[in-house]
Write an enzyme that holds these catalytic residues in place. Structure first.
Site, short mmCIF file in Angstrom:
data_model
loop_
_atom_site.label_atom_id
_atom_site.label_comp_id
_atom_site.label_asym_id
_atom_site.label_seq_id
_atom_site.Cartn_x
_atom_site.Cartn_y
_atom_site.Cartn_z
NE ARG A 128 50.14 11.45 104.05
CZ ARG A 128 48.97 10.82 104.07
NH1 ARG A 128 48.23 10.83 105.18
NH2 ARG A 128 48.52 10.22 103.00
NE ARG A 165 45.19 -14.72 104.20
CZ ARG A 165 45.14 -15.65 105.14
NH1 ARG A 165 45.66 -16.86 104.92
NH2 ARG A 165 44.56 -15.40 106.30
NE ARG A 196 39.47 -3.76 105.41
CZ ARG A 196 40.11 -3.34 104.34
NH1 ARG A 196 40.87 -2.27 104.37
NH2 ARG A 196 40.00 -3.97 103.18
CE1 TYR A 216 46.18 -5.04 97.92
CE2 TYR A 216 48.15 -5.57 99.19
CZ TYR A 216 46.88 -5.06 99.13
OH TYR A 216 46.30 -4.57 100.27
N1 UDP Z 1 48.24 -2.96 107.60
C1 UDP Z 1 48.45 -3.19 108.93
N2 UDP Z 1 47.65 -2.56 109.84
C2 UDP Z 1 46.67 -1.73 109.48
C3 UDP Z 1 46.45 -1.49 108.11
C4 UDP Z 1 47.25 -2.13 107.19
O1 UDP Z 1 49.32 -3.97 109.30
O2 UDP Z 1 45.96 -1.21 110.37
C5 UDP Z 1 49.12 -3.66 106.62
C6 UDP Z 1 48.54 -5.02 106.25
O3 UDP Z 1 49.59 -5.93 106.03
C7 UDP Z 1 47.81 -4.71 104.95
C8 UDP Z 1 48.76 -3.71 104.31
O4 UDP Z 1 49.23 -2.92 105.42
O5 UDP Z 1 47.64 -5.86 104.16
C9 UDP Z 1 48.14 -2.83 103.26
O6 UDP Z 1 47.02 -2.17 103.79
P1 UDP Z 1 45.85 -1.56 102.89
O7 UDP Z 1 45.01 -0.75 103.77
O8 UDP Z 1 46.46 -0.93 101.71
O9 UDP Z 1 45.08 -2.89 102.48
P2 UDP Z 1 43.69 -3.10 101.67
O10 UDP Z 1 42.78 -1.96 101.99
O11 UDP Z 1 44.07 -3.22 100.22
O12 UDP Z 1 43.20 -4.40 102.23
#
Ligand code: UDP
Length: 381
Positions: free
Chosen positions: A177, A249, A279, A348
């Site tokens: 953004r 995964r 995270r 997904y």
């Molecule tokens: N991703 C990343 N860094 C971040 C957050 C996300 O590289 O800090 C990439 C990572 O490959 C992830 C994808 O973006 O699988 C999608 O992120 P999302 O937050 O949508 O994943 P979810 O919450 O579904 O695990």
């Protein structure tokens, strides 16, 4: 009245069950192998702290489909919630998704939207014309520095493979953004159910024509008992992996407790490859309308799903897709059987998409002859 069998009580199975039951044409029996309903959206109140726990990881409901939003609001009260993720990188702590604040702080600038757009266009790799891979998509639209700090390490940990081997669609989940909007999602509607997701699914399933058998996995031999079966487990599992396993995964959550405010935010991502987890979620922040003295956090680790592990994310690598098309051939040969949801169709998918697909599927099934009921709730390939 004819009986329909459904394997799995996540949103895919529950919403479909309810819609079929409401038609008064069908009775539905749901087989749930776990000892609780709601699939990976399951929430439960922690006995020790009273915090509502998202047992299989954070779920923030967001959708731009008004019918889906209205649907879930019929079954529970949604509280306003904005997912504002923070990301720890080698260069410090930033706001995610990448927005004007992230860009200005990361590059030490004070650009306005137009300037930032020009700047990013300039650092992006314009030699990449059609970005098919995650890496190319990132290099083209973000440039090397942002890619390496925010995406390379996290993605390597999350998916266990080089980002150049992953499809661009994974990165396209995240917006970039050129304003200060730091909401993780771009959907029109967003929130978290006041009493958790399991309470919502419980209400959806609360219908005289629906019965749920907890702790009972569906096995293919049951199929003959039903007019039709909708299977929301992994497609390869239904066929006893006879052609091999499609890769997923899985996640491992490591709990640690504290008092007061442990990290000041619901989700903080750790983008460096050296940090072993992806995270940390502090779950009381998913319910800002509640007050708790104590707190619970979870470090989230990603691993390849092996036998016995819970599958979360379909990997969809080339070899997986080759297997998928062979399993789809088997599926197409089966009578009275459809595959639904994230696992059933090996995609997904977020909660809102699954709910939307189950609503659409129910409509199709209620208006079409049984012979032409869809084999899949959405196109797996
Ligand atoms: N991703 C990343 N860094 C971040 C957050 C996300 O590289 O800090 C990439 C990572 O490959 C992830 C994808 O973006 O699988 C999608 O992120 P999302 O937050 O949508 O994943 P979810 O919450 O579904 O695990």
């Amino acid at each position: 009245m004819e009986t329909i069998g459904i394997a799995g009580s996540g949103f895919a199975g529950a919403v479909l069950a309810r819609e079929l039951a409401e038609s008064k044409k069908y009775k539905v029996i749901i087989f749930e192998q776990r000892d609780h309903i709601a699939g990976n959206c399951h929430t439960e109140r922690d006995a020790k702290t009273g915090v509502m726990i998202h047992k299989y990881g954070p779920h923030i409901f967001n959708t731009s489909r008004e019918d889906v939003w209205n649907y879930v609001n019929r079954y529970g009260t949604f509280m306003p919630f904005m997912n504002r993720v923070k990301a720890v990188t080698a260069k410090g702590m930033f706001s995610l998704p990448i927005n004007l604040m992230t860009i200005n702080q990361f590059f030490g600038k004070a650009m306005n939207p137009e300037e930032a757009k020009g700047f990013i266009a300039q650092i992006g790799d314009s030699s990449i014309t059609t970005p098919d891979s995650f890496e190319d998509q990132a290099l083209k639209f973000l440039g090397k520095d942002l890619y390496q700090n925010f995406f390379y390490g996290y993605t390597r940990k999350q998916w266990g493979v080089e980002p150049r081997e992953l499809p661009a669609s994974i990165l396209q989940r995240l917006p970039i953004r050129f304003n200060y909007d730091d909401n993780y999602f771009t959907s029109t509607f967003q929130g978290i159910p006041r009493d958790g997701y399991t309470a919502i699914v419980e209400k959806i399933l609360d219908h005289p024509a629906i019965s749920v058998q907890l702790g009972e996995p569906f096995v293919p031999e049951y199929k003959k008992e039903f007019k039709h079966v909708f299977y929301s487990g992994p497609m390869d599992a239904y066929f006893q992996y006879r052609l091999g396993r499609m890769n997923y995964r899985s996640l491992v959550f490591e709990r640690f407790d504290g008092k007061g405010d442990m990290q000041g935010n619901a989700v903080i991502n750790y983008c460096d490859q050296e940090v072993p987890y992806t995270r940390i979620s502090e779950h009381k922040h998913f319910a800002p309308w509640e007050t708790h003295e104590e707190s619970v956090s979870f470090r989230e680790y990603s691993k390849l799903a092996e036998e016995g592990d819970t599958p979360y994310y379909p990997m969809r690598m080339d070899k997986d897709k080759a297997l998928l098309s062979q399993y789809m051939e088997l599926a197409n040969k089966e009578d009275n059987l459809s595959f639904i949801g994230r696992l059933g169709t090996y995609r997904y998918l977020d909660m809102h998409v699954v709910i939307g697909e189950s609503l659409d599927l129910a409509k199709a099934c209620l208006s079409e002859d049984h012979m032409s009921w869809p084999k899949f709730s959405g196109k797996p390939m």
